[in-house]
Design an enzyme around this catalytic site. Structure first.
Site, PDB file in Angstrom:
ATOM      1  N   GLY A  19      29.654  52.005  69.171  1.00 19.55           N
ATOM      2  CA  GLY A  19      29.729  52.931  70.292  1.00 19.55           C
ATOM      3  C   GLY A  19      29.131  54.283  69.974  1.00 19.55           C
ATOM      4  O   GLY A  19      28.545  54.501  68.905  1.00 19.55           O
ATOM      5  N   ASP A  40      32.807  45.314  66.571  1.00 21.51           N
ATOM      6  CA  ASP A  40      32.576  45.726  67.956  1.00 21.51           C
ATOM      7  C   ASP A  40      32.366  44.491  68.817  1.00 21.51           C
ATOM      8  O   ASP A  40      31.727  43.532  68.372  1.00 21.51           O
ATOM      9  CB  ASP A  40      31.348  46.646  68.045  1.00 21.51           C
ATOM     10  CG  ASP A  40      31.396  47.592  69.225  1.00 21.51           C
ATOM     11  OD1 ASP A  40      31.430  47.094  70.369  1.00 21.51           O
ATOM     12  OD2 ASP A  40      31.391  48.813  69.019  1.00 21.51           O
ATOM     13  N   GLY A  45      29.549  49.335  73.506  1.00 24.29           N
ATOM     14  CA  GLY A  45      28.706  49.718  72.377  1.00 24.29           C
ATOM     15  C   GLY A  45      27.367  49.008  72.436  1.00 24.29           C
ATOM     16  O   GLY A  45      27.208  47.996  73.132  1.00 24.29           O
ATOM     17  N   TYR A 154      43.910  54.398  80.255  1.00 20.21           N
ATOM     18  CA  TYR A 154      43.349  55.022  79.052  1.00 20.21           C
ATOM     19  C   TYR A 154      44.365  55.970  78.416  1.00 20.21           C
ATOM     20  O   TYR A 154      44.658  55.879  77.222  1.00 20.21           O
ATOM     21  CB  TYR A 154      42.072  55.771  79.411  1.00 20.21           C
ATOM     22  CG  TYR A 154      41.363  56.398  78.227  1.00 20.21           C
ATOM     23  CD1 TYR A 154      40.777  55.591  77.242  1.00 20.21           C
ATOM     24  CD2 TYR A 154      41.244  57.772  78.107  1.00 20.21           C
ATOM     25  CE1 TYR A 154      40.106  56.156  76.171  1.00 20.21           C
ATOM     26  CE2 TYR A 154      40.577  58.348  77.040  1.00 20.21           C
ATOM     27  CZ  TYR A 154      40.003  57.544  76.073  1.00 20.21           C
ATOM     28  OH  TYR A 154      39.340  58.114  75.004  1.00 20.21           O
ATOM     29  N   LYS A 158      46.354  55.240  74.764  1.00 18.70           N
ATOM     30  CA  LYS A 158      46.223  56.114  73.601  1.00 18.70           C
ATOM     31  C   LYS A 158      47.577  56.660  73.160  1.00 18.70           C
ATOM     32  O   LYS A 158      47.860  56.774  71.959  1.00 18.70           O
ATOM     33  CB  LYS A 158      45.263  57.260  73.923  1.00 18.70           C
ATOM     34  CG  LYS A 158      43.813  56.835  74.108  1.00 18.70           C
ATOM     35  CD  LYS A 158      43.206  56.329  72.815  1.00 18.70           C
ATOM     36  CE  LYS A 158      41.699  56.101  72.949  1.00 18.70           C
ATOM     37  NZ  LYS A 158      41.070  55.650  71.683  1.00 18.70           N
TER      38      LYS A 158
END
Length: 326
Positions: A19, A40, A45, A154, A158
């Site tokens: 990425g 990955d 990416g 997201y 996290k």
């Protein structure tokens, strides 16, 4: 053998290594003589981000979804978990995948570090602060996040990963750490990334209208990728657990950034205003006192220089033909 402080590294694993930020980390460690294993699934990416490093003989690339498994043979000195969609464009079209890599993916990466006796570094985000009620944001601030909004896939992934990292540190004695990354920009960002700087540059260079969300009065603090990589290396080489903010405290509005990019590109693109996304933060500026005091780190690349380098990358031959999901 490369390290900082008491930490020495000969072989590191980087999830999400193809990425934007991950590939710059691969390049950094390869240049320092470290052997790198890049994991990955190439959902966001790009192979072209890491292919030039293969000739060094110090990079191994594995196409794998760490949400499913994360196994590497041989010794590993550090595991850097950077696998995750990071642009709203990506995590809104892959919400479940984003949650999986921020839960199962983090568990698998932590388990790899535990089995190998490796230092573990989790790439968290300033989005854990949500739409902050404290400004600038210190690591002690717990955040103001909508747990059920579209961006939560997201933000909460996290936040969960941070909790999981610290649970492993306490329960298994893993040398685990968390960094919170603020808005980062630089070469290898995708034209269709959806974030402000690559969007504005692509629009300015093509002569398309520069689209500002809302009134553009919302603020951001932009850090050049080389500065971020040096901060990550400093954190990895330390014994600090974090969380530690890594970002540039220079704050500006999104509208100011659009005008600056228009000036630097010499573009005559008109500026237009579009609807602002739900839960888009009003403010964003890192308190980097901890990074300065504990890591001896602060950003060194000015916004003007960083933007010129990024614009030049977008202007390179063949740039217009870049695939949209790099």
């Amino acid at each position: 053998m490369v390290g900082g402080g008491a930490m020495k590294f000969e072989r590191v694993v980087i999830t999400g290594g193809a990425g934007f930020i991950g590939s710059h980390l691969c390049e950094h460690f390869v240049d320092m003589g470290v052997h790198v294993v890049c994991l990955d699934n190439f959902s966001t990416g790009g192979w072209e981000n890491v292919e030039p490093l293969l000739s060094s003989g110090r990079l191994e690339v594995k196409s794998v979804d760490v949400s499913e498994e994360c196994d590497v043979s041989g010794p590993v000195d550090a595991v850097l978990h950077f696998a995750s969609p990071a642009s709203p464009v990506d995590y809104l079209r892959m919400p479940v995948e984003t949650m999986k890599v921020g839960s199962l993916g983090t568990f698998h990466a932590l388990d790899l570090a535990r089995r190998k006796g490796a230092r573990f570094l989790f790439a968290s985000t300033s989005e854990t602060y949500g739409n902050p009620q404290v400004h600038p944001q210190p690591e002690s601030y717990w955040g103001h996040v909508n747990p059920v909004g579209p961006r939560s896939v997201y933000d909460e992934a996290k936040r969960f990963s941070e909790a999981l990292t610290m649970a492993h540190r306490r329960s298994y004695g893993i040398d685990a750490a968390v960094i919170r990354i603020f808005n980062t920009y630089g070469p290898r960002m995708r034209r269709a990334d959806g974030r402000a700087i690559p969007t504005f540059i692509a629009q300015a260079l093509s002569g398309d209208p520069i689209t500002i969300a809302g009134t553009g009065s919302q603020s951001r603090s932009f850090c050049y990728v080389d500065d971020l990589v040096s901060g990550i290396a400093a954190m990895l080489g330390s014994k600090e657990p974090g969380p530690i903010n890594l970002g540039n405290p220079h704050e500006m509005t999104v509208a100011q950034m659009a005008v600056l990019i228009k000036e630097l590109t010499g573009s005559e693109s008109p500026v237009v205003f579009v609807d602002r996304p739900q839960d888009d933060p009003d403010l964003r500026r890192p308190d980097i006192s901890a990074a300065k005091n504990l890591l001896g780190w602060s950003p060194a690349v000015s916004l003007d220089i960083g933007l010129k380098r990024t614009i030049a990358w977008f202007q390179r031959p063949g740039a217009v033909a870049d695939r949209q999901l790099v």
